[in-house]
Scaffold this active site. Structure first.
Site, PDB file in Angstrom:
ATOM      1  CG  ASN A 138      -0.200  -0.231   2.496  1.00 31.94           C
ATOM      2  OD1 ASN A 138       0.964   0.170   2.622  1.00 31.94           O
ATOM      3  ND2 ASN A 138      -0.847  -0.847   3.455  1.00 31.94           N
TER       4      ASN A 138
ATOM      5  CD  GLU B 125      -5.725  -3.952  -3.157  1.00 37.83           C
ATOM      6  OE1 GLU B 125      -6.307  -3.836  -2.065  1.00 37.83           O
ATOM      7  OE2 GLU B 125      -5.870  -4.911  -3.887  1.00 37.83           O
TER       8      GLU B 125
ATOM      9  CG  MET C 205      -8.511  -6.140  -8.420  1.00 34.95           C
ATOM     10  SD  MET C 205      -7.631  -5.932  -6.873  1.00 34.95           S
ATOM     11  CE  MET C 205      -7.092  -4.238  -7.043  1.00 34.95           C
ATOM     12  CB  THR C 206     -14.789  -5.920 -12.160  1.00 36.22           C
ATOM     13  OG1 THR C 206     -14.158  -7.099 -12.677  1.00 36.22           O
ATOM     14  CG2 THR C 206     -14.407  -4.747 -13.034  1.00 36.22           C
ATOM     15  CE1 TYR C 207     -11.541  -8.257  -6.438  1.00 34.57           C
ATOM     16  CE2 TYR C 207     -11.930  -9.639  -8.352  1.00 34.57           C
ATOM     17  CZ  TYR C 207     -11.065  -9.072  -7.449  1.00 34.57           C
ATOM     18  OH  TYR C 207      -9.718  -9.301  -7.546  1.00 34.57           O
ATOM     19  CG  ASP C 208     -14.218  -6.391  -2.776  1.00 31.87           C
ATOM     20  OD1 ASP C 208     -14.900  -7.380  -2.412  1.00 31.87           O
ATOM     21  OD2 ASP C 208     -12.972  -6.375  -2.736  1.00 31.87           O
TER      22      ASP C 208
ATOM     23  CD1 TRP D 136     -10.588 -13.038  -4.068  1.00 31.36           C
ATOM     24  CD2 TRP D 136      -8.415 -12.840  -4.621  1.00 31.36           C
ATOM     25  NE1 TRP D 136      -9.857 -13.168  -2.919  1.00 31.36           N
ATOM     26  CE2 TRP D 136      -8.525 -13.061  -3.220  1.00 31.36           C
ATOM     27  CE3 TRP D 136      -7.137 -12.710  -5.196  1.00 31.36           C
ATOM     28  CZ2 TRP D 136      -7.392 -13.131  -2.400  1.00 31.36           C
ATOM     29  CZ3 TRP D 136      -6.032 -12.783  -4.355  1.00 31.36           C
ATOM     30  CH2 TRP D 136      -6.171 -12.978  -2.975  1.00 31.36           C
TER      31      TRP D 136
END
Ligand SMILES: *[C@@H]1O[C@H](CO)[C@@H](O)[C@H](O)[C@H]1NC(C)=O
Ligand SMILES: *[C@@H]1O[C@H](CO)[C@@H](O)[C@H](O)[C@H]1NC(C)=O
Ligand SMILES: *[C@@H]1O[C@H](CO)[C@@H](O)[C@H](O)[C@H]1NC(C)=O
Ligand SMILES: *[C@@H]1O[C@H](CO)[C@@H](O)[C@H](O)[C@H]1NC(C)=O
Ligand SMILES: *[C@@H]1O[C@H](CO)[C@@H](O)[C@H](O)[C@H]1NC(C)=O
Length: 484
Positions: free
Chosen positions: A198, A238, A302-305, A450
């Site tokens: 990070n 991130e 990261m097409t989630y959350d 993932w």
């Protein structure tokens, strides 16, 4: 009390009204928080007194949920932090005074030949694998992975702390070697090391801050890759320059550029990918897309959350909706795979370098009121199932098998399940087939998963029979056949 639909509308309108009138969002959120707290406390009090009268059977059910849980560990904290950063992006947007409209993405001009002219179909199926004892999903041994399932395996994660890549002790190296050994069963398999960090001091921020630091970091990483016969590396920062030093964006691009130079000189066979964000505010702050395109082989989006329990958005929602829900307006209409992928394209990332993220996990919520169990229903926290709101597919399918109700949302192309106060957004074979079809027919560079560990790799779901990894297998089959 309130119907399924009233509350979310009221909430969206409140948020939109704030922007229009320039009302202080923090004040509104505080007022909203107080109202929400009163509503939640009232509902909980009523609920608890009612619940205590209910049969022993319910308590047994809750106990079963706990037993299903895998032992938690701090690695899940890393996943939770990302989900929370995505939530923070919503807040940042609402705090800002920009007047963007989000629904329209500029059209992308492509000079691609019609798909009928495309010869042999090639695609990437990039699967993240978390090492045993990481606390993420089930403990999956390298040897339990079918070497032909994925085209790329990303080992998650090598962490950077205190200014260096770690831990790289003999135990960890042994595990890397066991994953690399899968290549004997599939010579075209690529194994990459995913490096997580990070913007805190000692992490990516420090390692990329100066030319000397970047040079040392590249040297250290390449030494590990060569020693372990890995095929490349995946950066999971991130997120650069987001809620941190703006210079990180440039430094990250410089790292990628200098790494590419070094690879061109001495390691041209090695791959470089970056795991990138979905929310618009993070994409805008973190990545210099036209430059990145030159230096990376592809990005794992990261097409989630997209929806996750956070106190300032205490309502249910889909982890990974393919398209927007008809109730989604304004910023909320951007919280889906299709919008994010189109946005990456509009920023200049070519389709063939876009690898679309697909989750094998879901998100659990606890409902405020079990009679209000739709999308955008009030939630009071994570669900009992899973770790910090993250549930694996076997946990979900056992929840569903225990007589939970399921709904497949046509707009989002995603299912949810609920029973009592427990609510789970998840992906199943059907929703993943839609997403894989989106990837294949859209001409994207592939699908990223993932994670291997969150799929049903022990055949615990009754409907998967002898089929291990039913979700990833479905994705693979759709990508290969280009049909549902
Ligand atoms: C979970 O942790 C507890 C205590 O830390 C331990 O007794 C138990 O065996 C663990 N369960 C599993 C499945 O590892
Ligand atoms: C938006 O905020 C900036 C400072 O953050 C200010 O200079 C600008 O005038 C504001 N614009 C509007 C339309 O309020
Ligand atoms: C997908 O996104 C594109 C670009 O923003 C948009 O034109 C299209 O309508 C979206 N599809 C759906 C089904 O929402
Ligand atoms: C961090 O690194 C420095 C020097 O490399 C070392 O002296 C220190 O003990 C390390 N700290 C931790 C917490 O590992
Ligand atoms: C290697 O590091 C891991 C993770 O920090 C630790 O659990 C393990 O005990 C270490 N092994 C050795 C041999 O030092």
């Amino acid at each position: 009390m309130f119907s399924d639909r009233q509350l979310p509308h009221a909430r969206y309108e409140l948020l939109i009204e704030n922007k229009r009138t320039g009302l202080n969002y923090n004040r509104a959120i505080k007022a909203g928080g107080i109202i929400a707290a009163v509503v939640i406390i009232t509902c909980l009090t009523a609920y608890i007194s009612w619940k205590s009268l209910k049969s022993f059977h319910d308590r047994e059910f809750v106990k079963k949920l706990w037993e299903l849980n895998l032992n938690n560990s701090d690695s899940v904290e890393w996943l939770k932090q990302r989900a929370e950063l995505y939530g923070l992006a919503v807040k940042q947007y609402l705090d800002s005074n920009q007047s963007h409209t989000f629904t329209a993405v500029p059209p992308v001009i492509t000079n691609k030949s019609p798909s009928s002219n495309i010869k042999a179909k090639t695609f990437r199926l990039v699967c993240y694998y978390s090492l045993p004892n990481s606390g993420i999903g089930g403990d999956l041994m390298p040897e339990e992975i079918n070497p032909s399932l994925c085209t790329h395996i990303n080992i998650a994660f090598a962490q950077i702390t205190n200014g260096s890549l770690q831990p790289v002790n003999s135990t960890i190296l042994g595990l890397y070697n066991r994953v690399v050994a899968l290549k004997s069963g599939n010579p075209s398999l690529k194994v990459l090391l995913s490096i997580a960090g990070n913007s805190e001091p000692g992490s990516f921020s420090t390692l990329t801050a100066t030319h000397a630091n970047r040079k040392q970091f590249i040297k250290d990483v390449l030494a590990v890759l060569v020693q372990c016969k890995l095929d490349g590396l995946d950066f999971d920062w991130e997120f650069p320059a987001w809620q941190s030093d703006k210079k990180e964006r440039v430094h990250f691009t410089q790292l990628l550029m200098e790494l590419r130079d070094e690879l061109n000189r001495r390691h041209s066979n090695l791959l470089v990918s970056v795991a990138v964000a979905s929310p618009k505010p993070i994409i805008d702050d973190s990545y210099d897309v036209p430059q990145m395109v030159e230096y990376v082989d592809y990005v794992n989006v990261m097409t989630y959350d997209y929806h996750f329990y956070v106190w300032y958005l205490p309502m249910t929602g889909f982890n990974a909706p393919l398209y927007k829900h008809s109730d989604d307006i304004g910023y909320f209409a951007t919280l889906n795979t299709n919008w994010t992928v189109s946005y990456w394209e509009s920023k200049g990332m070519p389709k063939e370098k876009i690898v679309v993220g697909l989750p094998t996990y879901g998100h659990s919520f606890t409902l405020v009121n079990d009679a209000n169990h739709g999308v955008s229903a009030p939630a009071s926290g994570f669900g009992l199932l899973g770790s910090k709101g993250f549930v694996s597919y076997p946990q979900t399918c056992q929840f569903v098998a225990a007589e939970a109700a399921t709904v497949f949302d046509r707009d989002s192309r995603a299912p949810y399940a609920y029973k009592n106060t427990q609510w789970i957004s998840y992906d199943d074979e059907r929703s993943l087939a839609y997403k894989a079809e989106y990837v294949a027919s859209g001409g994207y560079g592939g699908a990223m998963i993932w994670a291997l560990n969150m799929d049903d790799f022990k055949s615990e779901c009754s409907n998967s029979g002898q089929n291990w990894f039913p979700l990833i297998t479905k994705v693979k089959n759709v990508l290969e056949d280009d049909q549902l």
